[in-house]
Design a protein around this motif. Structure first.
Motif, PDB file in Angstrom:
ATOM      1  N   MET A  65      38.239  11.892  26.924  1.00 46.34           N
ATOM      2  CA  MET A  65      36.865  12.203  27.315  1.00 46.34           C
ATOM      3  C   MET A  65      36.814  13.679  27.682  1.00 46.34           C
ATOM      4  O   MET A  65      37.560  14.138  28.542  1.00 46.34           O
ATOM      5  CB  MET A  65      36.425  11.346  28.509  1.00 46.34           C
ATOM      6  CG  MET A  65      34.973  11.585  28.872  1.00 46.34           C
ATOM      7  SD  MET A  65      34.336  10.397  30.075  1.00 46.34           S
ATOM      8  CE  MET A  65      34.871  11.155  31.592  1.00 46.34           C
ATOM      9  N   LEU A  66      35.951  14.415  26.972  1.00 48.13           N
ATOM     10  CA  LEU A  66      35.910  15.863  27.140  1.00 48.13           C
ATOM     11  C   LEU A  66      34.482  16.358  27.325  1.00 48.13           C
ATOM     12  O   LEU A  66      33.525  15.650  27.041  1.00 48.13           O
ATOM     13  CB  LEU A  66      36.516  16.542  25.913  1.00 48.13           C
ATOM     14  CG  LEU A  66      37.938  16.114  25.568  1.00 48.13           C
ATOM     15  CD1 LEU A  66      37.921  15.133  24.421  1.00 48.13           C
ATOM     16  CD2 LEU A  66      38.767  17.295  25.215  1.00 48.13           C
ATOM     17  N   CYS A  67      34.396  17.589  27.761  1.00 49.42           N
ATOM     18  CA  CYS A  67      33.120  18.273  27.910  1.00 49.42           C
ATOM     19  C   CYS A  67      33.047  19.350  26.832  1.00 49.42           C
ATOM     20  O   CYS A  67      33.957  20.155  26.694  1.00 49.42           O
ATOM     21  CB  CYS A  67      33.037  18.911  29.298  1.00 49.42           C
ATOM     22  SG  CYS A  67      31.614  19.990  29.517  1.00 49.42           S
ATOM     23  N   LEU A  68      31.961  19.343  26.065  1.00 47.17           N
ATOM     24  CA  LEU A  68      31.684  20.399  25.105  1.00 47.17           C
ATOM     25  C   LEU A  68      30.647  21.294  25.763  1.00 47.17           C
ATOM     26  O   LEU A  68      29.472  20.950  25.830  1.00 47.17           O
ATOM     27  CB  LEU A  68      31.166  19.812  23.786  1.00 47.17           C
ATOM     28  CG  LEU A  68      30.990  20.810  22.651  1.00 47.17           C
ATOM     29  CD1 LEU A  68      32.352  21.308  22.161  1.00 47.17           C
ATOM     30  CD2 LEU A  68      30.216  20.175  21.504  1.00 47.17           C
ATOM     31  N   GLN A  69      31.108  22.408  26.314  1.00 42.00           N
ATOM     32  CA  GLN A  69      30.294  23.309  27.133  1.00 42.00           C
ATOM     33  C   GLN A  69      29.828  24.507  26.322  1.00 42.00           C
ATOM     34  O   GLN A  69      30.644  25.240  25.763  1.00 42.00           O
ATOM     35  CB  GLN A  69      31.108  23.784  28.342  1.00 42.00           C
ATOM     36  CG  GLN A  69      30.454  24.859  29.174  1.00 42.00           C
ATOM     37  CD  GLN A  69      29.228  24.362  29.920  1.00 42.00           C
ATOM     38  OE1 GLN A  69      29.304  23.374  30.647  1.00 42.00           O
ATOM     39  NE2 GLN A  69      28.102  25.028  29.743  1.00 42.00           N
ATOM     40  N   ALA A 102      25.756  21.073  28.181  1.00 40.22           N
ATOM     41  CA  ALA A 102      27.104  20.524  28.015  1.00 40.22           C
ATOM     42  C   ALA A 102      26.969  19.079  27.552  1.00 40.22           C
ATOM     43  O   ALA A 102      26.065  18.363  27.983  1.00 40.22           O
ATOM     44  CB  ALA A 102      27.885  20.595  29.317  1.00 40.22           C
ATOM     45  N   PHE A 103      27.866  18.681  26.674  1.00 39.63           N
ATOM     46  CA  PHE A 103      27.852  17.330  26.132  1.00 39.63           C
ATOM     47  C   PHE A 103      29.139  16.623  26.518  1.00 39.63           C
ATOM     48  O   PHE A 103      30.208  17.236  26.537  1.00 39.63           O
ATOM     49  CB  PHE A 103      27.762  17.369  24.600  1.00 39.63           C
ATOM     50  CG  PHE A 103      26.539  18.061  24.083  1.00 39.63           C
ATOM     51  CD1 PHE A 103      25.340  17.382  23.951  1.00 39.63           C
ATOM     52  CD2 PHE A 103      26.586  19.409  23.730  1.00 39.63           C
ATOM     53  CE1 PHE A 103      24.206  18.027  23.471  1.00 39.63           C
ATOM     54  CE2 PHE A 103      25.458  20.057  23.245  1.00 39.63           C
ATOM     55  CZ  PHE A 103      24.266  19.362  23.117  1.00 39.63           C
ATOM     56  N   VAL A 104      29.033  15.330  26.773  1.00 38.11           N
ATOM     57  CA  VAL A 104      30.222  14.507  26.970  1.00 38.11           C
ATOM     58  C   VAL A 104      30.610  14.006  25.589  1.00 38.11           C
ATOM     59  O   VAL A 104      29.790  13.449  24.853  1.00 38.11           O
ATOM     60  CB  VAL A 104      29.944  13.331  27.918  1.00 38.11           C
ATOM     61  CG1 VAL A 104      31.138  12.383  27.979  1.00 38.11           C
ATOM     62  CG2 VAL A 104      29.588  13.849  29.315  1.00 38.11           C
ATOM     63  N   VAL A 105      31.857  14.274  25.201  1.00 40.49           N
ATOM     64  CA  VAL A 105      32.363  13.817  23.909  1.00 40.49           C
ATOM     65  C   VAL A 105      33.607  12.970  24.127  1.00 40.49           C
ATOM     66  O   VAL A 105      34.332  13.150  25.113  1.00 40.49           O
ATOM     67  CB  VAL A 105      32.643  14.988  22.932  1.00 40.49           C
ATOM     68  CG1 VAL A 105      31.367  15.767  22.637  1.00 40.49           C
ATOM     69  CG2 VAL A 105      33.718  15.908  23.440  1.00 40.49           C
TER      70      VAL A 105
END
Length: 153
Positions: free
Chosen positions: A50-54, A62-65
């Motif tokens: 689970m990552l953040c695309l900032q 920012a998106f949670v991917v």
């Protein structure tokens, strides 16, 4: 000496990064075509699933991917030859795939977009969002069977 930059991020406060950390989406993301440069940062405790695309341009964006393979091991995105060429690879196995998670309250109502994954070349940091016709755009997160390695949104 490598030049570093600072931005205020949505989830991590002020962060420092180097130009080589930036992931570039030449066409942006669907609905965010003007936003082309992002950082990909894992959330603590997610084992990288689970990552953040900032966005580096817009701190509030920012998106949670998620790693789709940690949710659905048989996820099999197929890229057109033209997409592979744009990303500079011969095989999709050379690329990283991530799916956007629409986090809702309660979390059990969250959905994952398996239809439009983010595809990232790990070495060049070039990326694209593509469309996979055979998958759902709003797959319920609760619909995946529980696995230890799968991180909830």
């Amino acid at each position: 000496m490598t030049e570093t930059f600072k931005i205020q991020s949505k989830y991590f406060g002020e962060i420092e990064y180097e130009r080589g950390d930036v992931i570039h989406f030449s066409a942006g993301l669907f609905g965010f075509e003007e936003e082309c440069d992002y950082l990909l940062m894992p959330f603590d405790g997610s084992n990288g699933s689970m990552l953040c695309l900032q966005s580096i341009k817009t701190p509030a964006l920012a998106f949670v991917v998620l790693d789709p393979f940690s949710l659905q091991p048989d996820y099999a995105p197929e890229l057109e030859e033209s997409e592979l060429r744009r990303l500079g690879v011969k095989d999709a196995g050379e690329l990283g795939f991530y799916v956007l998670c629409a986090v809702k309250n309660p979390v059990s109502d969250s959905t994952v977009n398996l239809k439009c994954p983010l595809v990232i070349h790990p070495e060049t940091r070039q990326a694209r969002q593509v469309i996979m016709e055979r998958y759902e755009m709003r797959h319920p997160l609760a619909g995946f069977s529980r696995r230890e390695e799968a991180a909830p949104c």
